[in-house]
Scaffold this motif. Sequence first.
Motif, PDB file in Angstrom:
ATOM      1  N   UNK A 220       4.935   1.066 -22.858  1.00 26.39           N
ATOM      2  CA  UNK A 220       5.143   0.540 -21.782  1.00 26.39           C
ATOM      3  C   UNK A 220       6.097   1.608 -21.252  1.00 26.39           C
ATOM      4  N   UNK A 221       6.982   2.296 -21.841  1.00 23.55           N
ATOM      5  CA  UNK A 221       7.734   3.318 -21.283  1.00 23.55           C
ATOM      6  C   UNK A 221       7.056   4.543 -20.775  1.00 23.55           C
ATOM      7  N   UNK A 222       5.668   4.903 -21.409  1.00 25.85           N
ATOM      8  CA  UNK A 222       5.247   6.263 -21.085  1.00 25.85           C
ATOM      9  C   UNK A 222       4.332   5.688 -19.605  1.00 25.85           C
ATOM     10  N   UNK A 223       4.068   4.446 -19.382  1.00 24.18           N
ATOM     11  CA  UNK A 223       3.231   3.922 -18.229  1.00 24.18           C
ATOM     12  C   UNK A 223       4.319   3.934 -17.138  1.00 24.18           C
ATOM     13  N   UNK A 224       5.603   3.275 -17.513  1.00 26.60           N
ATOM     14  CA  UNK A 224       6.522   3.066 -16.663  1.00 26.60           C
ATOM     15  C   UNK A 224       6.805   4.529 -16.121  1.00 26.60           C
ATOM     16  N   UNK A 225       6.948   5.659 -16.737  1.00 25.54           N
ATOM     17  CA  UNK A 225       7.288   6.755 -16.332  1.00 25.54           C
ATOM     18  C   UNK A 225       6.120   7.700 -15.551  1.00 25.54           C
ATOM     19  N   UNK A 226       4.822   7.258 -15.938  1.00 23.85           N
ATOM     20  CA  UNK A 226       4.025   7.965 -15.390  1.00 23.85           C
ATOM     21  C   UNK A 226       3.844   7.370 -13.749  1.00 23.85           C
ATOM     22  N   UNK A 227       4.048   5.829 -13.839  1.00 26.93           N
ATOM     23  CA  UNK A 227       3.978   5.210 -12.676  1.00 26.93           C
ATOM     24  C   UNK A 227       4.966   5.704 -11.543  1.00 26.93           C
ATOM     25  N   UNK A 228       6.204   5.733 -12.093  1.00 23.78           N
ATOM     26  CA  UNK A 228       7.363   6.249 -11.362  1.00 23.78           C
ATOM     27  C   UNK A 228       7.362   7.831 -10.853  1.00 23.78           C
ATOM     28  N   UNK A 229       6.635   8.424 -11.512  1.00 24.44           N
ATOM     29  CA  UNK A 229       6.419   9.740 -10.954  1.00 24.44           C
ATOM     30  C   UNK A 229       5.156   9.948 -10.072  1.00 24.44           C
TER      31      UNK A 229
ATOM     32  N   UNK B   3       0.583  -8.379 -25.455  1.00 24.54           N
ATOM     33  CA  UNK B   3       1.265  -8.514 -26.781  1.00 24.54           C
ATOM     34  C   UNK B   3       2.737  -8.465 -26.460  1.00 24.54           C
ATOM     35  N   UNK B   4       3.396  -8.451 -25.336  1.00 26.34           N
ATOM     36  CA  UNK B   4       4.785  -8.677 -24.972  1.00 26.34           C
ATOM     37  C   UNK B   4       5.066  -9.784 -25.788  1.00 26.34           C
ATOM     38  N   UNK B   5       6.347  -9.614 -26.321  1.00 22.00           N
ATOM     39  CA  UNK B   5       6.735 -11.069 -27.075  1.00 22.00           C
ATOM     40  C   UNK B   5       7.262 -11.866 -26.001  1.00 22.00           C
ATOM     41  N   UNK B   6       7.224 -13.208 -26.322  1.00 18.90           N
ATOM     42  CA  UNK B   6       7.870 -14.266 -25.498  1.00 18.90           C
ATOM     43  C   UNK B   6       9.250 -14.337 -25.321  1.00 18.90           C
TER      44      UNK B   6
ATOM     45  N   UNK C 164       5.258   0.762 -30.831  1.00 19.87           N
ATOM     46  CA  UNK C 164       4.035   1.342 -30.301  1.00 19.87           C
ATOM     47  C   UNK C 164       4.091   0.622 -28.781  1.00 19.87           C
ATOM     48  N   UNK C 165       4.105  -0.453 -28.811  1.00 21.52           N
ATOM     49  CA  UNK C 165       3.963  -1.088 -27.340  1.00 21.52           C
ATOM     50  C   UNK C 165       5.115  -0.920 -26.321  1.00 21.52           C
ATOM     51  N   UNK C 166       6.350  -0.666 -26.885  1.00 24.08           N
ATOM     52  CA  UNK C 166       7.584  -0.213 -26.198  1.00 24.08           C
ATOM     53  C   UNK C 166       7.463   1.214 -25.673  1.00 24.08           C
ATOM     54  N   UNK C 167       6.908   2.110 -26.459  1.00 26.38           N
ATOM     55  CA  UNK C 167       6.488   3.454 -26.123  1.00 26.38           C
ATOM     56  C   UNK C 167       5.393   3.586 -24.954  1.00 26.38           C
TER      57      UNK C 167
END
Length: 188
Positions: free
Chosen positions: A34-43, A180-183, A29-32
């Motif tokens: 993160x990917x969604x936020x990254x794509x929205x910010x990139x757009x 919650x990103x792992x160390x 869920x966190x990876x998804x």
Amino acid sequence: MARDSGLQVSSSSGLFKPEWDEGVATMMFLRGLDCLIGCVVAGAKWLALPLITLLFLQWPLRELFRGYSREANDLGQVVFALFVALSVTAATRAGTHLAADLLAQRYSARMRRRLDRIGAAVGLLPWALFVLIAGKSAVVSSVRDLESFQDSGNPGYFLIKIALWVMAASILGQSLVDIFRPLETDDT
């Protein structure tokens, strides 16, 4: 129970039914997210081009064509609101916010990472929740009424108020990812 990359298979009833390991599901869920936020910010960075164009066109539309400058201004305000709303999260992701780096540069990478997590948990997450909750009545009533710009009467002012929630939601999502990103291996 056999375990293979986070997917557990239960054979107590003779049938194999998959059961997800909660930690793996959370990380997916966190990876998804993160990917969604990254794509929205990139757009969102591409909103700068229409914003600059609309700002540039206001003068020629007003002076040369004697029309549509208010429409360009109103649309520019909407684009600007969305651009700024997502720019806050973009700056967080890039690590370009102002920080007390003079003191923090002396700390280890592990300590700086912990301070980032504490800042996200104590500052960003509660602030984003507050904005979502406190802005509810203003945003909902504006969307319900499809609020228009007061000066020109053009529709779309409600989009500026939606940008408030876009900003808060993106900050909320990014703070969850950061908390919650792992160390990393060198952080342990």
